[in-house]
Design a protein around this motif. Structure first.
Motif, short mmCIF file in Angstrom:
data_model
loop_
_atom_site.label_atom_id
_atom_site.label_comp_id
_atom_site.label_asym_id
_atom_site.label_seq_id
_atom_site.Cartn_x
_atom_site.Cartn_y
_atom_site.Cartn_z
N THR A 47 48.28 46.43 112.67
CA THR A 47 48.73 45.13 113.20
C THR A 47 49.57 44.39 112.15
OG1 THR A 47 46.66 45.08 114.44
CG2 THR A 47 47.95 43.06 114.42
N GLU A 67 48.21 46.31 122.69
CA GLU A 67 47.12 46.40 121.71
C GLU A 67 45.91 47.03 122.38
OE1 GLU A 67 46.66 45.83 118.62
OE2 GLU A 67 48.62 44.99 118.12
N ASP A 75 44.10 40.98 117.93
CA ASP A 75 45.36 41.61 117.50
C ASP A 75 46.51 41.19 118.41
OD1 ASP A 75 44.15 42.78 115.37
OD2 ASP A 75 44.24 44.84 116.12
N GLU A 120 49.68 50.11 119.99
CA GLU A 120 48.75 50.20 118.85
C GLU A 120 47.49 50.86 119.38
OE1 GLU A 120 47.88 46.79 116.21
OE2 GLU A 120 45.96 47.73 115.77
#
Ligand SMILES: Nc1nc2c(ncn2[C@@H]2O[C@H](COP(=O)(O)OP(=O)(O)O)[C@@H](O)[C@H]2O)c(=O)[nH]1
Ligand SMILES: [Mg+2]
Length: 219
Positions: A47, A67, A75, A120
């Protein structure tokens, strides 16, 4: 505080993951959207690196970040505050994302509206490496405190990565992390792979990573 959209992902075990991943890459190609799957162990700096990248690139391209976490939206909030669109994907306890879950995320943000979408992935060096998400490219972060021998222990992660980011170079003096040895171990697993040392905390090296992304997005 900004409002974060949260998507609860549904697991679909029937679909052939590799086929759907290929279909997803075709879709992204048509949409002119570059999807980067960012993987690492928890806490390696995914992050933080993304917030630095967003600061560097947000005026030249439209960026969104998905995320993926088991819970929370912390995040996604950090990403929004850095200046990119973000969505929080909850994996229902799963330790990785597959192609179907990635598609649910892409639909939730309207991926065609963006030049760069980053996934992510869930912090884990094992499961995310085993599932093709349909991303255009895979990146992984190895942070200095994890040790220069990680490529020896987690071969698949380094084999599926297209670029390895070595983060937290600022703490190198406090760990017996040998950068030459780390590079040698990474290259042993994946000959010719691009390796980019950065310090997400200070921003050192982020320009080189931004250049790699610019080049890939232009493709
Ligand atoms: N010293 C140092 N700490 C960092 C660096 N990058 C991230 N961190 C710290 O590492 C912790 C985990 O970072 P985070 O970005 O949340 O990792 P993630 O779990 O992979 O997303 C946080 O406390 C960050 O401030 C770095 O380059 N140097
Ligand atoms: Mg994170």
């Amino acid at each position: 505080m900004s409002e974060i959209k949260i998507v609860d992902l549904k697991a679909n075990v029937l679909e052939d993951n590799d086929k759907l991943a290929e279909k997803t890459r075709e879709r992204l190609n048509i949409e002119h959207t570059f999807l980067l799957n960012l993987m690492s162990a928890p806490g390696s700096g995914k992050t933080t690196t993304l917030t630095r990248l967003i600061e560097t690139l947000k005026d030249e391209m439209k960026i969104a970040v998905m995320e993926a976490d088991i819970d929370s939206d912390v995040d996604a909030i950090r990403i929004k505050e850095a200046g990119a669109e973000s969505v929080q994907l909850h994996t229902g306890g799963m330790c990785h994302l597959d192609a179907d879950m990635t598609c649910q995320g892409l639909d939730s943000i309207n991926s065609k509206d963006y030049d760069l979408v980053v996934l992510e992935n869930v912090g884990n060096l094992v499961c995310p490496a085993e599932f093709d998400t349909g991303a255009t490219k895979n990146a992984m972060i190895l942070s200095v405190p994890e040790g220069d021998d990680k490529p020896l222990k987690y071969p698949l992660m380094f084999q599926v990565a297209d670029v390895v980011i070595i983060n937290k170079t600022d703490v190198m003096p406090y760990f017996d992390f040998d950068l030459v040895k780390a590079k040698k171990n990474i290259l042993m697993r994946h000959p010719g792979i691009e390796i980019i040392p950065v310090c997400a905390k200070t921003g050192e090296g982020i320009d080189k990573l931004a250049d790699w992304i610019r080049k890939e997005v232009r493709k």
